[in-house]
Write a protein that holds these residues in place. Structure first.
Motif, PDB file in Angstrom:
ATOM      1  N   SER A   5       0.803  -1.217   0.000  1.00  0.00           N
ATOM      2  CA  SER A   5       0.000   0.000   0.000  1.00  0.00           C
ATOM      3  C   SER A   5       0.841   1.274   0.000  1.00  0.00           C
ATOM      4  O   SER A   5       0.415   2.289  -0.532  1.00  0.00           O
ATOM      5  CB  SER A   5      -0.993  -0.003   1.159  1.00  0.00           C
ATOM      6  OG  SER A   5      -0.294  -0.133   2.357  1.00  0.00           O
ATOM      7  N   GLN A   6       2.042   1.203   0.562  1.00  0.00           N
ATOM      8  CA  GLN A   6       2.818   2.452   0.584  1.00  0.00           C
ATOM      9  C   GLN A   6       3.219   2.906  -0.835  1.00  0.00           C
ATOM     10  O   GLN A   6       2.998   4.054  -1.210  1.00  0.00           O
ATOM     11  CB  GLN A   6       4.042   2.295   1.448  1.00  0.00           C
ATOM     12  CG  GLN A   6       4.599   3.646   1.847  1.00  0.00           C
ATOM     13  CD  GLN A   6       5.925   3.507   2.538  1.00  0.00           C
ATOM     14  OE1 GLN A   6       6.189   2.533   3.228  1.00  0.00           O
ATOM     15  NE2 GLN A   6       6.781   4.475   2.335  1.00  0.00           N
ATOM     16  N   SER A   7       3.780   1.995  -1.587  1.00  0.00           N
ATOM     17  CA  SER A   7       4.150   2.345  -2.957  1.00  0.00           C
ATOM     18  C   SER A   7       2.902   2.672  -3.763  1.00  0.00           C
ATOM     19  O   SER A   7       2.890   3.576  -4.600  1.00  0.00           O
ATOM     20  CB  SER A   7       4.875   1.193  -3.645  1.00  0.00           C
ATOM     21  OG  SER A   7       5.991   0.833  -2.907  1.00  0.00           O
ATOM     22  N   PHE A   8       1.858   1.915  -3.491  1.00  0.00           N
ATOM     23  CA  PHE A   8       0.613   2.152  -4.211  1.00  0.00           C
ATOM     24  C   PHE A   8       0.106   3.574  -3.995  1.00  0.00           C
ATOM     25  O   PHE A   8      -0.214   4.286  -4.938  1.00  0.00           O
ATOM     26  CB  PHE A   8      -0.450   1.136  -3.771  1.00  0.00           C
ATOM     27  CG  PHE A   8      -1.790   1.382  -4.386  1.00  0.00           C
ATOM     28  CD1 PHE A   8      -2.073   0.913  -5.658  1.00  0.00           C
ATOM     29  CD2 PHE A   8      -2.756   2.121  -3.712  1.00  0.00           C
ATOM     30  CE1 PHE A   8      -3.304   1.172  -6.244  1.00  0.00           C
ATOM     31  CE2 PHE A   8      -3.984   2.382  -4.294  1.00  0.00           C
ATOM     32  CZ  PHE A   8      -4.257   1.903  -5.561  1.00  0.00           C
ATOM     33  N   ASP A   9       0.050   3.978  -2.712  1.00  0.00           N
ATOM     34  CA  ASP A   9      -0.464   5.315  -2.420  1.00  0.00           C
ATOM     35  C   ASP A   9       0.367   6.399  -3.097  1.00  0.00           C
ATOM     36  O   ASP A   9      -0.163   7.412  -3.535  1.00  0.00           O
ATOM     37  CB  ASP A   9      -0.465   5.568  -0.906  1.00  0.00           C
ATOM     38  CG  ASP A   9      -1.570   4.774  -0.224  1.00  0.00           C
ATOM     39  OD1 ASP A   9      -2.457   4.260  -0.940  1.00  0.00           O
ATOM     40  OD2 ASP A   9      -1.540   4.660   1.011  1.00  0.00           O
ATOM     41  N   THR A  10       1.668   6.146  -3.164  1.00  0.00           N
ATOM     42  CA  THR A  10       2.534   7.167  -3.746  1.00  0.00           C
ATOM     43  C   THR A  10       2.418   7.227  -5.261  1.00  0.00           C
ATOM     44  O   THR A  10       2.321   8.298  -5.839  1.00  0.00           O
ATOM     45  CB  THR A  10       4.009   6.875  -3.403  1.00  0.00           C
ATOM     46  OG1 THR A  10       4.094   6.600  -2.022  1.00  0.00           O
ATOM     47  CG2 THR A  10       4.887   8.070  -3.757  1.00  0.00           C
ATOM     48  N   TRP A  11       2.434   6.063  -5.892  1.00  0.00           N
ATOM     49  CA  TRP A  11       2.647   6.067  -7.341  1.00  0.00           C
ATOM     50  C   TRP A  11       1.437   5.677  -8.191  1.00  0.00           C
ATOM     51  O   TRP A  11       1.359   6.034  -9.363  1.00  0.00           O
ATOM     52  CB  TRP A  11       3.825   5.146  -7.698  1.00  0.00           C
ATOM     53  CG  TRP A  11       5.075   5.610  -7.063  1.00  0.00           C
ATOM     54  CD1 TRP A  11       5.754   5.032  -6.032  1.00  0.00           C
ATOM     55  CD2 TRP A  11       5.811   6.807  -7.375  1.00  0.00           C
ATOM     56  NE1 TRP A  11       6.850   5.776  -5.690  1.00  0.00           N
ATOM     57  CE2 TRP A  11       6.917   6.859  -6.503  1.00  0.00           C
ATOM     58  CE3 TRP A  11       5.645   7.824  -8.315  1.00  0.00           C
ATOM     59  CZ2 TRP A  11       7.840   7.899  -6.537  1.00  0.00           C
ATOM     60  CZ3 TRP A  11       6.575   8.853  -8.352  1.00  0.00           C
ATOM     61  CH2 TRP A  11       7.645   8.883  -7.469  1.00  0.00           C
ATOM     62  N   ILE A  12       0.521   4.923  -7.649  1.00  0.00           N
ATOM     63  CA  ILE A  12      -0.569   4.409  -8.485  1.00  0.00           C
ATOM     64  C   ILE A  12      -1.902   5.100  -8.196  1.00  0.00           C
ATOM     65  O   ILE A  12      -2.664   5.425  -9.100  1.00  0.00           O
ATOM     66  CB  ILE A  12      -0.719   2.878  -8.309  1.00  0.00           C
ATOM     67  CG1 ILE A  12       0.626   2.182  -8.527  1.00  0.00           C
ATOM     68  CG2 ILE A  12      -1.783   2.323  -9.228  1.00  0.00           C
ATOM     69  CD1 ILE A  12       1.167   2.267  -9.949  1.00  0.00           C
ATOM     70  N   LYS A  13      -2.126   5.346  -6.918  1.00  0.00           N
ATOM     71  CA  LYS A  13      -3.389   5.955  -6.534  1.00  0.00           C
ATOM     72  C   LYS A  13      -3.636   7.298  -7.232  1.00  0.00           C
ATOM     73  O   LYS A  13      -4.764   7.586  -7.644  1.00  0.00           O
ATOM     74  CB  LYS A  13      -3.414   6.135  -5.015  1.00  0.00           C
ATOM     75  CG  LYS A  13      -4.804   6.246  -4.427  1.00  0.00           C
ATOM     76  CD  LYS A  13      -4.675   6.184  -2.923  1.00  0.00           C
ATOM     77  CE  LYS A  13      -5.874   6.799  -2.240  1.00  0.00           C
ATOM     78  NZ  LYS A  13      -5.551   7.033  -0.819  1.00  0.00           N
ATOM     79  N   PRO A  14      -2.599   8.136  -7.374  1.00  0.00           N
ATOM     80  CA  PRO A  14      -2.848   9.440  -8.003  1.00  0.00           C
ATOM     81  C   PRO A  14      -3.151   9.382  -9.507  1.00  0.00           C
ATOM     82  O   PRO A  14      -3.451  10.413 -10.105  1.00  0.00           O
ATOM     83  CB  PRO A  14      -1.530  10.207  -7.800  1.00  0.00           C
ATOM     84  CG  PRO A  14      -0.774   9.446  -6.772  1.00  0.00           C
ATOM     85  CD  PRO A  14      -1.220   8.028  -6.878  1.00  0.00           C
ATOM     86  N   LEU A  15      -3.069   8.205 -10.115  1.00  0.00           N
ATOM     87  CA  LEU A  15      -3.276   8.130 -11.564  1.00  0.00           C
ATOM     88  C   LEU A  15      -4.765   8.020 -11.896  1.00  0.00           C
ATOM     89  O   LEU A  15      -5.491   7.290 -11.231  1.00  0.00           O
ATOM     90  CB  LEU A  15      -2.562   6.907 -12.151  1.00  0.00           C
ATOM     91  CG  LEU A  15      -1.110   6.688 -11.733  1.00  0.00           C
ATOM     92  CD1 LEU A  15      -0.531   5.492 -12.492  1.00  0.00           C
ATOM     93  CD2 LEU A  15      -0.287   7.927 -11.982  1.00  0.00           C
ATOM     94  N   THR A  16      -5.193   8.736 -12.925  1.00  0.00           N
ATOM     95  CA  THR A  16      -6.585   8.572 -13.356  1.00  0.00           C
ATOM     96  C   THR A  16      -6.638   8.107 -14.809  1.00  0.00           C
ATOM     97  O   THR A  16      -5.796   8.474 -15.621  1.00  0.00           O
ATOM     98  CB  THR A  16      -7.368   9.895 -13.236  1.00  0.00           C
ATOM     99  OG1 THR A  16      -6.595  10.919 -13.841  1.00  0.00           O
ATOM    100  CG2 THR A  16      -7.611  10.260 -11.786  1.00  0.00           C
ATOM    101  N   ALA A  17      -7.660   7.302 -15.095  1.00  0.00           N
ATOM    102  CA  ALA A  17      -7.804   6.790 -16.456  1.00  0.00           C
ATOM    103  C   ALA A  17      -8.469   7.859 -17.320  1.00  0.00           C
ATOM    104  O   ALA A  17      -9.432   8.489 -16.915  1.00  0.00           O
ATOM    105  CB  ALA A  17      -8.654   5.526 -16.432  1.00  0.00           C
ATOM    106  N   MET A  18      -7.904   8.095 -18.494  1.00  0.00           N
ATOM    107  CA  MET A  18      -8.503   9.086 -19.395  1.00  0.00           C
ATOM    108  C   MET A  18      -9.283   8.409 -20.510  1.00  0.00           C
ATOM    109  O   MET A  18     -10.483   8.577 -20.632  1.00  0.00           O
ATOM    110  CB  MET A  18      -7.424   9.992 -19.985  1.00  0.00           C
ATOM    111  CG  MET A  18      -6.775  10.886 -18.929  1.00  0.00           C
ATOM    112  SD  MET A  18      -5.287  11.704 -19.532  1.00  0.00           S
ATOM    113  CE  MET A  18      -5.984  12.958 -20.576  1.00  0.00           C
TER     114      MET A  18
END
Ligand code: ADP
Ligand code: MG
Length: 446
Positions: free
Chosen positions: A22-35
């Protein structure tokens, strides 16, 4: 339609989270949105261009796999930073905005940046560097095979690929192939199942240079070692250069056939150690320079002092700090860096405590733990005590005073004296060095 994309992306995110924590996820993946999703690609919006680089280096292949699975079709991923970022980046470097750095830059599988020029030399890697450089000058002649081993993220892949680049530059027609051993095994399995062994053999046996990365993975596939052995021999007999890397020396790779072990160590075996503080700082400076970032010196040193054992993590921490400061528009200071890296740093120091070090040192020398805290100056106790203080300084973030307190209330000059004495001994006495190494391994869970 759009809702459906969002739902599938959310599902993909869950899957990715399982894989990376979850730590790496919160930093790098969570902020991404699908366009959008097109015929063969999924477009994701990222907060800034550091994400493009970081994801490219670390997660893109895995993300591709996950989204292809969840969207039920083969998809590549396009990462798009905000428009302002794209323009800023375009002003700096005329580069396409959709570049995907994780992709090999050529069919040889080499990554553009892994060249000798970007490799910082320090005590910990100078031997490996020198042998790699010499090998590149005269492939197939000097050291064959060249076997480089060392811990995770210490530059093995980088050095190995530098040999490939160097050769390609000198002889553009040279057939160079970089491949992780795991992929080689998969190719081999595929060839066997699909009756394509001849093609497999031809592909490998026609190479001028084979760069085979992470050969410790061969140990898991013992049934395939026979074919690897033959491939190895035919290249070797034709005086083609073979470079191998592993996280450990050949003889320590379990379930590796004896004849492969002896082949692997028949050339030159070179190790890479963890870099010292100066080298870590130099690596960060180089990285900043390559990325066109200007970072205050004290921040560089703060990061270099905080992340000790893995250069990939070291670079990751730098990128993280820079990315956060650019998203939040805050000035890059040591305090800011400390805040951003808080979790990473405390995780490490929590893992290794002074108590643990004392326990392991006492055990190693068969003396009572209490003796490490006493003031008795018999030789049998002085060395372990000083070594334990030295390791406490090296492996935890404790201050000299903290350490003094935990060793029976000694003042910080005593601690400093112990540390510099052990440093000198380590520089001159192999016996002590190997004891210190062994104890460090035990502390690290070995
Ligand atoms: P390994 O294969 O040993 O796990 P890598 O070669 O993948 O490690 O290195 C991890 C990262 O650290 C890469 O981005 C690499 O460029 C960088 N790196 C490692 N050693 C050095 C060095 N001496 N100078 C500059 N960058 C380095
Ligand atoms: Mg590697």
């Amino acid at each position: 339609m759009n809702q459906q994309i969002q739902a599938l992306w959310a599902q993909s995110q869950d899957r990715i989270k399982e894989r990376i924590g979850s730590q790496s996820f919160d930093t790098w993946i969570k902020p991404l949105t699908a366009m959008t999703v097109g015929e063969d690609s999924l477009t994701l919006k990222v907060p800034n261009h550091f994400f493009v680089e970081w994801l490219g280096q670390h997660y893109l292949n895995m993300m591709k796999e996950v989204v292809s699975d969840i969207f039920h079709k083969p998809l590549s991923i396009v990462l798009v930073p905000p428009v302002g970022e794209i323009q800023a980046a375009a002003r700096q470097k005329p580069e396409p905005t959709e570049f995907v750095p994780a992709q090999p830059t050529s069919e040889s599988g080499l990554r553009e940046r892994y060249i000798f020029d970007t490799f910082v030399i320090g005590k910990s890697n100078e031997f490996a560097y020198a042998t790699a450089f010499a090998t590149a000058q005269d492939p197939g002649k000097l050291y064959n095979p060249l076997f480089i081993y060392g811990g995770v993220g210490l530059g093995k892949t980088h050095l190995m690929q530098a040999i490939g680049h160097f050769t390609k530059r000198k002889r553009p027609k040279a057939r160079v192939l970089y491949i992780p051993a795991e992929n080689l095994m998969n190719e081999l399995v595929y060839a066997i199942q699909n009756r394509k062994m001849l093609e497999f053999k031809n592909r490998y046996r026609s190479l001028d240079i084979l760069l085979l990365d992470d050969v410790q993975f061969l140990s898991e596939k013992s049934g395939l070692q026979e074919e690897i052995f033959h491939t190895f021999n035919s290249l070797y007999d034709a005086r083609k250069q073979i470079v191998l890397t592993s996280d450990r020396p050949p003889k320590d790779i379990s379930h590796l056939e004896e004849r492969l072990v002896s082949r692997f160590q028949s050339g030159l075996v070179a190790d890479i150690q963890a870099p010292d503080l100066e080298t870590r700082a130099a690596i960060l400076k180089k990285k900043a320079e390559l990325d066109g970032l200007s970072i205050p010196n004290d921040v560089i040193y703060f990061i270099a002092a905080s992340v000790k054992s893995n250069i990939r993590e070291l670079e990751g921490s730098l990128i993280r700090v820079v990315a956060f400061s650019s998203v939040s528009d805050q000035e890059l200071t040591v305090d800011f860096a400390r805040e951003v890296l808080k979790n990473i740093i405390s995780q490490k120091s929590r893992l290794i405590s002074i108590e643990l070090i004392q326990k392991i040192v006492a055990n190693y020398y068969s003396i009572p733990e209490e003796a490490l805290k006493s003031k008795r100056r018999i030789k049998k106790l002085v060395l372990p005590r000083q070594l334990a203080m030295y390791l406490s300084r090296e492996l935890t973030s404790a201050s000299l005073n903290d350490i003094g307190n935990r060793f029976g209330g000694k003042d910080h000059t005593t601690v400093l004296h112990a540390i510099s004495k052990i440093k000198k001994m380590i520089a001159s006495d192999n016996e002590i060095t190997s004891q210190a190494d062994r104890i460090t391994e035990l502390i690290n869970g070995g």
